[in-house]
Structures are given as structure tokens and as C-alpha cells.
Write an enzyme that holds these catalytic residues in place. Structure first.
Site, PDB file in Angstrom:
ATOM      1  N   LYS A 232       5.365   3.529  17.237  1.00 25.43           N
ATOM      2  CA  LYS A 232       5.435   2.559  15.925  1.00 25.43           C
ATOM      3  C   LYS A 232       6.697   2.677  15.337  1.00 25.43           C
ATOM      4  CE  LYS A 232       2.292  -0.105  12.968  1.00 25.43           C
ATOM      5  NZ  LYS A 232       1.142  -0.019  12.395  1.00 25.43           N
TER       6      LYS A 232
ATOM      7  N   ASN B  34       4.975   6.169   3.422  1.00 19.83           N
ATOM      8  CA  ASN B  34       4.154   6.541   2.358  1.00 19.83           C
ATOM      9  C   ASN B  34       4.028   8.055   2.430  1.00 19.83           C
ATOM     10  OD1 ASN B  34       3.892   4.178   0.866  1.00 19.83           O
ATOM     11  ND2 ASN B  34       2.232   3.504   2.391  1.00 19.83           N
ATOM     12  N   THR B  35       4.605   8.700   3.671  1.00 16.68           N
ATOM     13  CA  THR B  35       4.838  10.205   3.830  1.00 16.68           C
ATOM     14  C   THR B  35       6.237  10.606   3.764  1.00 16.68           C
ATOM     15  OG1 THR B  35       2.786  10.232   5.083  1.00 16.68           O
ATOM     16  CG2 THR B  35       4.234  12.072   5.366  1.00 16.68           C
TER      17      THR B  35
ATOM     18  N   ASN C 185       0.775  -1.155  -0.078  1.00 15.47           N
ATOM     19  CA  ASN C 185       0.068  -0.108   0.048  1.00 15.47           C
ATOM     20  C   ASN C 185       0.788   1.451  -0.073  1.00 15.47           C
ATOM     21  OD1 ASN C 185      -0.376   2.056   2.554  1.00 15.47           O
ATOM     22  ND2 ASN C 185       0.278   0.062   3.166  1.00 15.47           N
TER      23      ASN C 185
ATOM     24  N   PHE D  96      -1.790   7.868   4.289  1.00 19.03           N
ATOM     25  CA  PHE D  96      -2.408   8.649   5.322  1.00 19.03           C
ATOM     26  C   PHE D  96      -3.848   9.404   4.995  1.00 19.03           C
ATOM     27  CE2 PHE D  96       1.588   9.156   8.461  1.00 19.03           C
ATOM     28  CZ  PHE D  96       1.661   7.882   8.513  1.00 19.03           C
TER      29      PHE D  96
ATOM     30  N   SER E 285       5.776   5.009   8.709  1.00 19.25           N
ATOM     31  CA  SER E 285       4.891   4.644   7.364  1.00 19.25           C
ATOM     32  C   SER E 285       5.952   5.063   6.285  1.00 19.25           C
ATOM     33  CB  SER E 285       3.701   5.461   7.286  1.00 19.25           C
ATOM     34  OG  SER E 285       3.274   5.375   5.949  1.00 19.25           O
TER      35      SER E 285
ATOM     36  N   ASN F 167       5.783  -1.587  11.689  1.00 20.24           N
ATOM     37  CA  ASN F 167       5.096  -1.144  10.407  1.00 20.24           C
ATOM     38  C   ASN F 167       5.324  -1.991   9.122  1.00 20.24           C
ATOM     39  OD1 ASN F 167       3.480   0.609   8.766  1.00 20.24           O
ATOM     40  ND2 ASN F 167       3.863   2.275  10.327  1.00 20.24           N
TER      41      ASN F 167
END
Length: 370
Positions: free
Chosen positions: A222, A184-185, A116, A120, A182, A251
Site C-alpha cells: 500500500k 503516523n509512524t 487521523n 496503528f 501511513s 493511503n
């Protein structure tokens, strides 16, 4: 039955559309009194021997839903109905944001994995806080709130961004999670470095204490499975120093190791975080390392590749007081939590441990003294 239905219907749908469809069904079932009672009786059996206490909170058991499934706190009771002992909502950011462009969620069915790059996507901390405040609880469950950095906020202003979300959400959270892991940021994972993490966690702790004066909101961080071992140790030491309540390991990963089956090459090449079975080994390795470092001073939460009761049991033996799942829920379906609870109860009964808490970290401690 679910496996047949999954392969017949869901694998032919866009993964994100299938997620929203299943999400609507779960929310609908939770709104119908007779139906939700029947579903909970079938899917959420309670085992007294699995009762768990973590960071001062009592839960029906150790198995919860990881962040990412219910980003906007709209299906907490629905997930509790399906048997999850705690529900971690989010990741929530200070500002609303649509996330990354679609297509951004990919199934790697042969490898029982997902990739994915959602980014967010959520309604923002003000809207989520209002929804949590207005919630009328149907099923008693523990609600964690996972917060992250708004994408458009520069890294230099990240602390203030997290503090804003903390001030809005801490009062509604049974526990609070700072997500710095994450992939993805842009720039988010840089915050895992201790020189950046220390001021961030300190500011969030102070904001939570300032906002909620009648209790102490447990604070967790996390981390990513991609951290070097030395960095895992550094985060562990920092968590102890700052008096954090817990660490969630781990994560998703940016690595692509472990994809040894027949997933199409074009899917494997997609950018984003890989979750599910391929991250299992590294997540367990990180967990063992954390427990060897912090012992019982901090509560550890194991997540990443937990497909069945044996995976959950191994995380507990490695040092996890709580375990979480998400990707396997896609593949296992509505009986996922039920199967894990029944399997954990059976394993505990066959073990030398009287209660689940006695099993936490047992294998890691044994290995350390061997």
C-alpha cells in the site's frame, strides 16, 4: 434519515467515541441470527454481474472495506453483513501498541474528510492471529490482513518486525498487505524507497511461503498519494520484478490541498493523514499512472475519496480491479455499500462492457492510444 441522525448525534460526539459506539452496534447486530439475516438482506444485495476475481480469489463484488476501521479483526462478519465484499483488517503490528495520544481523529464535515493520527493502535499480531484462527465464519467474505511496523522498532529492524507479523498472520489471511505509507509512524514512509522496499517485500514473501505451504498467500503493498510520480513508477516496476500480486493506491495524505469548503482552520492544521473527498483526485491520478505502467500484470486496488458508485466506477475504468472505502462510510452510513453496488450494476448495464472485468482499465487504455 442517517444524514439527519449523523448531524444530530454523531457530529456532537468525539469522533473516536462515535466510531466505537457504531462499531459496537454493528458487532451486536451480527451476533443476533434473525437480525443479521434481515440486515444482510437489506444492505448486502448480490449482483451476479459484479462478481469479481482478484489475485486468484473470488468475491461477490469489487467493493471492500479499507484497513483502519477494524484494526483487531473483531467485526469481520458485521462488515460483511453491511455489504462489503472484502474486509481488510489492521493495520496490525508485531507488538501491541496503544497508538498516539488522544485526541487523534478529527471530522472535517463540510469537506467530507477525516484527519487521523491514530498511530496503528492495535492488540498486536499474536492476539489478532489467535482471533482470526478462532473465528467461525457467519458471512462468507474475503479477509485481507494489513501489517505495519511497530513504532518502537528502529527502522533498521523493520524487516524483522514485518516478518514476525507475517509468520503469525499469513495462515489466516486471504491476502496480505505491507503498509509502508501511513504518515503516523515515524520513519515508516521511508520504507517506500525501492532500496528499502525491495528487501522488505522479499523477506515478507519468503516468510509467507515458509509459513503457509498449502497455498500461495497473495502479497500487496500500500503506497501513499504523496509519492512523486517517478517514485510511483519505481514502486510499480519493483512490484512487477518481485512478482507482487497487487498494489493499493492510496493511503492518506499529509497534504492539505482540496480543503476548499468551510472546515475550521484549527482542524485543517491538525497533523495526521487526511482522507476522504480531498484525496480523491490524487488517488485517481496515482491509480491511472500505475495501470499505465503495469497493465494487467498486477492487480490494482483503488482507495481514497470513494464516496459513491460513480467514484468506484471511475476507479475501475482507470485500472482498479477492487475498490475500497472507509471515510465516506462515516458520512454515508449503513447504506453505503448497498448504494455503491446498485450504482455499479446500473453503470455496467449501461456500458459497452459485458462483465465488470472488461471495464477494468478501459479508460486508461483508451487515453494511452488517443
Amino acid at each position: 434519515m442517517y444524514t439527519f441522525f449523523f448531524r444530530l448525534v454523531f457530529t456532537r460526539m468525539d469522533p473516536e467515541k462515535a466510531h466505537h459506539l457504531a462499531f459496537r452496534w454493528i458487532r451486536l447486530a451480527a451476533r443476533i441470527p434473525v437480525l443479521r439475516t434481515f440486515v444482510a438482506a437489506a444492505l448486502a444485495p448480490r449482483f451476479k454481474e459484479l462478481r469479481t476475481e482478484a489475485f486468484g480469489l473470488r468475491m461477490h463484488g469489487p467493493f471492500g472495506l479499507a484497513a483502519g476501521f477494524d484494526k483487531n479483526a473483531v467485526a469481520i462478519d458485521g462488515m460483511a453483513m453491511l455489504g462489503f465484499d472484502h474486509v481488510e483488517i489492521g493495520t496490525v503490528t508485531a507488538q501491541p501498541q496503544p497508538g498516539n495520544p488522544v485526541k487523534r481523529l478529527f471530522r472535517l464535515v463540510p469537506d467530507r474528510a477525516l484527519i487521523n493520527r491514530m498511530g496503528f493502535n492495535n492488540e498486536g499480531s499474536a492476539a489478532v492471529a489467535a482471533r482470526l484462527a478462532a473465528r467461525r465464519e457467519i458471512f462468507r467474505t474475503t479477509v485481507g490482513v494489513n501489517i505495519g511496523k511497530t513504532k518502537v522498532v528502529p527502522e533498521a529492524e523493520a524487516v524483522a518486525d514485518y516478518v514476525t507479523s507475517t509468520e503469525r498472520l499469513a495462515a489466516q489471511a486471504d491476502y496480505l498487505v505491507v503498509n509502508v505509507s501511513s504518515p503516523n509512524t515515524p520513519g515508516l514512509r521511508n520504507l517506500q524507497a525501492t532500496e528499502s522496499l525491495r528487501p522488505l517485500l522479499t523477506a515478507v514473501r519468503e516468510a509467507a511461503d515458509r509459513t503457509v505451504t498449502d497455498r500461495r498467500v497473495p502479497l500487496l503493498v500500500k503506497i501513499a498519494p504523496d509519492l512523486a510520480d517517478a517514485d510511483v513508477d519505481a514502486v510499480a516496476d519493483l512490484a512487477v520484478e518481485l512478482g507482487l500480486d497487487g498494489i493499493i493506491a492510496t493511503n492518506t495524505t499529509i497534504a492539505r490541498e482540496g480543503l476548499g469548503l468551510t472546515s475550521p482552520a484549527e482542524l485543517v492544521a491538525e497533523t495526521g493523514g487526511l482522507s476522504g473527498a480531498p484525496v480523491k483526485a490524487r488517488s485517481l491520478e496515482v491509480l491511472r499512472r500505475l495501470y499505465a505502467r503495469v497493465g494487467d500484470r498486477i492487480t490494482l486496488v483503488g482507495v481514497g475519496g470513494i464516496e459513491n458508485a460513480e467514484d468506484a466506477w471511475q476507479r475501475i475504468l482507470a485500472g482498479a480491479t477492487l475498490v475500497q472505502g472507509y471515510s465516506a462510510f462515516v458520512y454515508e452510513g449503513p447504506f453505503y455499500a448497498r448504494a455503491i453496488h446498485k450504482g455499479l450494476a446500473a453503470r455496467l448495464a449501461a456500458s459497452p462492457y459485458t462483465i465488470l472485468a472488461d471495464a477494468v482499465g478501459a479508460e486508461t487504455r483508451k487515453a494511452a492510444t488517443a
